[in-house]
Each structure stands twice: as structure tokens, then as C-alpha cells.
Scaffold this active site. Sequence first.
Site, PDB file in Angstrom:
ATOM      1  N   THR A  45       0.818  -1.214   0.000  1.00  0.00           N
ATOM      2  CA  THR A  45       0.000   0.000   0.000  1.00  0.00           C
ATOM      3  C   THR A  45       0.851   1.262   0.000  1.00  0.00           C
ATOM      4  OG1 THR A  45      -1.696  -1.182   1.240  1.00  0.00           O
ATOM      5  CG2 THR A  45      -1.837   1.216   1.210  1.00  0.00           C
ATOM      6  N   TYR A 108     -13.855  -3.925  -2.242  1.00  0.00           N
ATOM      7  CA  TYR A 108     -14.970  -3.399  -3.029  1.00  0.00           C
ATOM      8  C   TYR A 108     -16.011  -4.457  -3.371  1.00  0.00           C
ATOM      9  CZ  TYR A 108     -17.709  -0.619  -6.247  1.00  0.00           C
ATOM     10  OH  TYR A 108     -18.752   0.038  -6.853  1.00  0.00           O
ATOM     11  N   ARG A 139      -9.148  -0.145   4.851  1.00  0.00           N
ATOM     12  CA  ARG A 139      -8.976   0.160   3.436  1.00  0.00           C
ATOM     13  C   ARG A 139      -9.864  -0.698   2.527  1.00  0.00           C
ATOM     14  NH1 ARG A 139      -4.662   3.299   1.619  1.00  0.00           N
ATOM     15  NH2 ARG A 139      -3.188   3.933   3.228  1.00  0.00           N
TER      16      ARG A 139
END
Length: 294
Positions: A45, A108, A139
Site C-alpha cells: 500500500t 470493493y 482500506r
Amino acid sequence: MSIFKGSGVAIVTPFTQDGINFDAFKSLIEFQIEEGTDAIIVCGTTGEPSTMSAQEKESVINFAIKQVDGRVPVIVGTGGNNTAEVIKASKAAEKMGADGLLVVTPYYNKCTQAGAIAHYSAVADAVNSPIIVYNVPSRTGFNMTPETLLALSSHPNIAAMKEASANISQISEMVRLCGNSVDMYLGNDDHVFPCLALGAIGVISVVANIAPRDTHDMVATYLTGNINASRQLQFKLAPLVKVLFNEVNPIPVKEALNLMSFEMGEPRLPLTKLTATNTDILKKAMIDYGLIEG
């Protein structure tokens, strides 16, 4: 069979207007190795892989593996929310010579726990490299449960967990259930010492970008039995860790490295440069720590 013990740096990727600043990347890699970092994590990340092209990621991975030249393990972030693409990226990193793969939980899509088991099993079946499962619910919107990790722990290629849920109870339960088969690395720099006490063997760290020696020593002293020295280093690092998250990572750490003359450039959109107010706060903490002069 551990990939590493100690401090693995989630290394920053230095950008220019046109691409990657490989001279700056070389300097940062050498700084890390000289200061005792135990592993280099590329395209995690903190390295901003989500705004890098496939060609850029390949070039960064190849460069890091060649520059490190076997001195410490190089672990490559290959995670995503498309299982087929994660398998493709993992195979490519393995072919380039990665020592391990860091695979974040799918984001997602909002898969179920059963979906996560199927996803990781498919990736692990497709490669021969050890995999570090990466749980970072803030996240991804997905939290892997201890029971899910237990289900995955029987796969020979699932080697470790990077836990960044900040949930100490969950981390404790993961180690209790899986500690004999899966290594635990912390993903939160402010929780390293207490989680070493639970059985973790290291950290994949942001603050190690700018304070690699102390981050390494915090883990190494604990693992060699000097508990008080490790505790004091956690306390010493705490103010620095706090300012590195006064905006979303890696915005502050990238500016911190710039202040240390590492020429990391600016984050790529949609991330933005650290605000002036937070830059002043960061500078003061770095001066107090002795990283830069006032």
C-alpha cells in the site's frame, strides 16, 4: 519456514513527473539494508501500486530484486479484487524472483468469508511462493476472521498474516488458533510491542522508511529477550508514528523522506501532497527525533 523475522519495510515508490526515480529508489533500498531492515516489501500500500501501470510495477519489482541481490528477502504486493489478475500478478512476481507474496484481502466486491477462502486457495494453488495474507479492513471494507485464517492455514503456501485491523483481541485469537502454522506480522506500527508479546514475529512497517534501525531493534531486542529495550523503542517511536498518519498513508511518510533528501516526489492522484499545517507538525516531530536539523 518463516519468510523473515524482524522489521520489513513497506517501501515507498519514488515518482517523477514521467515515471519512477530509480536513483532515489536505489538510495532508499541501500539505506534500509545498511540500517538493519530485515525485508523489503515492494508494491505494498505504501508503494502506491494502485496508481502504477503494469509496466511500472514490473520495472519496480525487477529493480528491487536485482538491487537487493539476495541480501534480505524481497516480498511483492500482488493483491487485488480480481482473483484471475491476482494469480497472474503473483506468477509474474514469482518468475521475477520474489521471495514471498503479500496478498491483500479482496476489496470493493465485498466477498464473504467463504469467498476469501476460495480466493486465497486459488492463488496459493497457482504458485509455489509463500504468501502473506494481508488484512486491513479500514482500506478494504472486509475483515478476515480468525476462523477464516484457520481454514487457510492448512495450505502449505499460506505462510503468514499481516494484520492491520488494530483489533488486539482478534490478533490474539489468530495467533492462538494458527500460531503453529502461520506467522504473524503487524501492519500497525503503534501495536508492535504488545503483539510481539502475543506471539508475532515482526512488523511490515511504514515508520521503518525513515527510522529503520529503531524499528528493527524494537523487534530484535524483544525476540532476543530484552523486553524493556523493546518497550522503550515502541515508546520512542510513538510520536513519529502518530504524525506519519495525520493524513492517509503514504502522504506523510513520502514527505518525511523528501525532508530527509531522498527525493521521493509527490504522491499520485487521487492522493495529494501533505498540507502545510501537517508538514510543520511532521517537521517538528522529525527534528525532535533527530532525523533532520531544525
